[in-house]
Design a protein around this motif. Sequence first.
Motif, PDB file in Angstrom:
ATOM      1  N   ALA A 242       2.722   4.004   6.367  1.00  0.00           N
ATOM      2  CA  ALA A 242       3.855   3.072   6.319  1.00  0.00           C
ATOM      3  C   ALA A 242       3.462   1.792   5.601  1.00  0.00           C
ATOM      4  N   LEU A 243       4.420   1.268   4.845  1.00  0.00           N
ATOM      5  CA  LEU A 243       4.287  -0.008   4.157  1.00  0.00           C
ATOM      6  C   LEU A 243       5.426  -0.891   4.655  1.00  0.00           C
ATOM      7  N   VAL A 244       5.070  -2.026   5.237  1.00  0.00           N
ATOM      8  CA  VAL A 244       6.057  -2.958   5.780  1.00  0.00           C
ATOM      9  C   VAL A 244       6.064  -4.187   4.883  1.00  0.00           C
ATOM     10  N   ILE A 245       7.242  -4.531   4.369  1.00  0.00           N
ATOM     11  CA  ILE A 245       7.382  -5.652   3.456  1.00  0.00           C
ATOM     12  C   ILE A 245       8.400  -6.597   4.071  1.00  0.00           C
ATOM     13  N   THR A 246       7.931  -7.777   4.463  1.00  0.00           N
ATOM     14  CA  THR A 246       8.815  -8.634   5.253  1.00  0.00           C
ATOM     15  C   THR A 246       8.697 -10.114   4.918  1.00  0.00           C
ATOM     16  N   PRO A 247       9.820 -10.814   5.058  1.00  0.00           N
ATOM     17  CA  PRO A 247       9.769 -12.273   4.995  1.00  0.00           C
ATOM     18  C   PRO A 247       9.333 -12.822   6.347  1.00  0.00           C
ATOM     19  N   GLU A 248       9.388 -14.121   6.460  1.00  0.00           N
ATOM     20  CA  GLU A 248       9.078 -14.800   7.714  1.00  0.00           C
ATOM     21  C   GLU A 248      10.308 -15.601   8.110  1.00  0.00           C
ATOM     22  N   TYR A 249      10.772 -15.399   9.342  1.00  0.00           N
ATOM     23  CA  TYR A 249      11.913 -16.161   9.849  1.00  0.00           C
ATOM     24  C   TYR A 249      11.424 -17.072  10.959  1.00  0.00           C
ATOM     25  N   ASN A 250      11.553 -18.366  10.757  1.00  0.00           N
ATOM     26  CA  ASN A 250      11.138 -19.357  11.758  1.00  0.00           C
ATOM     27  C   ASN A 250       9.710 -19.128  12.234  1.00  0.00           C
ATOM     28  N   GLY A 251       8.834 -18.805  11.298  1.00  0.00           N
ATOM     29  CA  GLY A 251       7.420 -18.650  11.607  1.00  0.00           C
ATOM     30  C   GLY A 251       7.055 -17.340  12.260  1.00  0.00           C
ATOM     31  N   SER A 252       7.952 -16.356  12.255  1.00  0.00           N
ATOM     32  CA  SER A 252       7.643 -15.107  12.943  1.00  0.00           C
ATOM     33  C   SER A 252       8.350 -13.919  12.293  1.00  0.00           C
ATOM     34  N   ILE A 253       8.344 -12.808  13.012  1.00  0.00           N
ATOM     35  CA  ILE A 253       8.910 -11.536  12.552  1.00  0.00           C
ATOM     36  C   ILE A 253      10.435 -11.597  12.566  1.00  0.00           C
ATOM     37  N   PRO A 254      11.093 -11.151  11.510  1.00  0.00           N
ATOM     38  CA  PRO A 254      12.545 -11.037  11.565  1.00  0.00           C
ATOM     39  C   PRO A 254      12.954 -10.099  12.708  1.00  0.00           C
TER      40      PRO A 254
ATOM     41  N   VAL B 127      15.278  -7.929  13.104  1.00  0.00           N
ATOM     42  CA  VAL B 127      15.601  -6.540  12.754  1.00  0.00           C
ATOM     43  C   VAL B 127      14.327  -5.700  12.642  1.00  0.00           C
ATOM     44  N   LEU B 128      13.254  -6.295  12.158  1.00  0.00           N
ATOM     45  CA  LEU B 128      11.989  -5.572  12.037  1.00  0.00           C
ATOM     46  C   LEU B 128      11.339  -5.388  13.403  1.00  0.00           C
ATOM     47  N   LYS B 129      11.355  -6.426  14.224  1.00  0.00           N
ATOM     48  CA  LYS B 129      10.786  -6.312  15.570  1.00  0.00           C
ATOM     49  C   LYS B 129      11.515  -5.228  16.365  1.00  0.00           C
ATOM     50  N   ASN B 130      12.815  -5.146  16.211  1.00  0.00           N
ATOM     51  CA  ASN B 130      13.597  -4.114  16.883  1.00  0.00           C
ATOM     52  C   ASN B 130      13.168  -2.721  16.422  1.00  0.00           C
ATOM     53  N   ALA B 131      12.924  -2.563  15.127  1.00  0.00           N
ATOM     54  CA  ALA B 131      12.458  -1.265  14.604  1.00  0.00           C
ATOM     55  C   ALA B 131      11.097  -0.907  15.187  1.00  0.00           C
ATOM     56  N   ILE B 132      10.220  -1.903  15.304  1.00  0.00           N
ATOM     57  CA  ILE B 132       8.903  -1.650  15.908  1.00  0.00           C
ATOM     58  C   ILE B 132       9.084  -1.138  17.335  1.00  0.00           C
TER      59      ILE B 132
ATOM     60  N   ALA C 278       4.231 -14.410  10.003  1.00  0.00           N
ATOM     61  CA  ALA C 278       5.036 -13.215  10.293  1.00  0.00           C
ATOM     62  C   ALA C 278       4.229 -11.954  10.031  1.00  0.00           C
ATOM     63  N   HIS C 279       3.453 -11.956   8.969  1.00  0.00           N
ATOM     64  CA  HIS C 279       2.656 -10.775   8.637  1.00  0.00           C
ATOM     65  C   HIS C 279       1.610 -10.507   9.714  1.00  0.00           C
ATOM     66  N   ALA C 280       0.980 -11.570  10.208  1.00  0.00           N
ATOM     67  CA  ALA C 280      -0.016 -11.402  11.277  1.00  0.00           C
ATOM     68  C   ALA C 280       0.646 -10.876  12.556  1.00  0.00           C
ATOM     69  N   GLU C 281       1.792 -11.436  12.905  1.00  0.00           N
ATOM     70  CA  GLU C 281       2.501 -10.979  14.110  1.00  0.00           C
ATOM     71  C   GLU C 281       2.977  -9.530  13.949  1.00  0.00           C
ATOM     72  N   THR C 282       3.412  -9.182  12.759  1.00  0.00           N
ATOM     73  CA  THR C 282       3.872  -7.813  12.503  1.00  0.00           C
ATOM     74  C   THR C 282       2.713  -6.831  12.608  1.00  0.00           C
ATOM     75  N   ARG C 283       1.565  -7.205  12.050  1.00  0.00           N
ATOM     76  CA  ARG C 283       0.381  -6.347  12.168  1.00  0.00           C
ATOM     77  C   ARG C 283       0.015  -6.152  13.639  1.00  0.00           C
TER      78      ARG C 283
ATOM     79  N   ARG D  94      -2.197   2.604  12.834  1.00  0.00           N
ATOM     80  CA  ARG D  94      -3.553   2.202  12.443  1.00  0.00           C
ATOM     81  C   ARG D  94      -3.401   1.151  11.337  1.00  0.00           C
ATOM     82  N   VAL D  95      -3.338  -0.096  11.737  1.00  0.00           N
ATOM     83  CA  VAL D  95      -3.078  -1.201  10.822  1.00  0.00           C
ATOM     84  C   VAL D  95      -4.309  -1.484   9.971  1.00  0.00           C
ATOM     85  N   LEU D  96      -4.108  -1.527   8.674  1.00  0.00           N
ATOM     86  CA  LEU D  96      -5.188  -1.816   7.734  1.00  0.00           C
ATOM     87  C   LEU D  96      -5.223  -3.328   7.508  1.00  0.00           C
ATOM     88  N   GLU D  97      -6.000  -3.994   8.316  1.00  0.00           N
ATOM     89  CA  GLU D  97      -6.042  -5.457   8.340  1.00  0.00           C
ATOM     90  C   GLU D  97      -6.529  -6.059   7.024  1.00  0.00           C
ATOM     91  N   ASP D  98      -7.377  -5.352   6.294  1.00  0.00           N
ATOM     92  CA  ASP D  98      -7.964  -5.909   5.079  1.00  0.00           C
ATOM     93  C   ASP D  98      -7.025  -5.882   3.869  1.00  0.00           C
TER      94      ASP D  98
END
Length: 180
Positions: free
Chosen positions: A74-86, A88-93, A125-130, A139-143
């Motif tokens: 999976a490839l997740v491509i996301t903006p940041e809303y108010n310093g965190s995960i949008p 709609v994406l958190k709901n999908a997770i 947002a990317h860190a919170e999403t990971r 299996r999140v590829l942190e690097d």
Amino acid sequence: MSDIRVLVLVGSLRAASINRQLAELAAEIAPDGVTLGTFDRLGELPFYNEDIDNDAVPEPVAALRRRGAESDAALVITPEYNGSIPGVLKNAIDWLSRPFGEGALKDKPLVVTGAALGRYGGVWAHAETRKSFGIAGARVLEDLQLSVQTTAFADKHPRENAEVVANLRDIVGKLAAEVG
């Protein structure tokens, strides 16, 4: 070797968002044998509710879980809303993480990237999403990270930024190489 199927989730619902453009670009520059497919129905998912998470889940949820199960990565491509995960994406997770310990992306390689207006290009947002996807079982590829300020595109499509193209090509190739 059969095709590697990569599920793409875009955290913005806007049709012309930079993040959607990055998803399109990733699909265009993917290596031979790698197919990226965006699940465009995140806006149709009901909020996660354990009361409706049963054998008769709503159809958009079943479709998301099916696409996750059929994917190799999976490839997740996301903006940041108010310093965190949008939201709609958190709901999908949340939907993808169930049943607990057996979610559709369990043990599959996953990369989070994207662009945001903020000065750090969405890194929070990317860190919170990971973190959330890791807890959900992927299996999140942190690097493998790319967080770009939207101002880097100056009203141009991301494909016109050679550095972004090269970085995204590298990320997609390395993500595919993790399938095994």
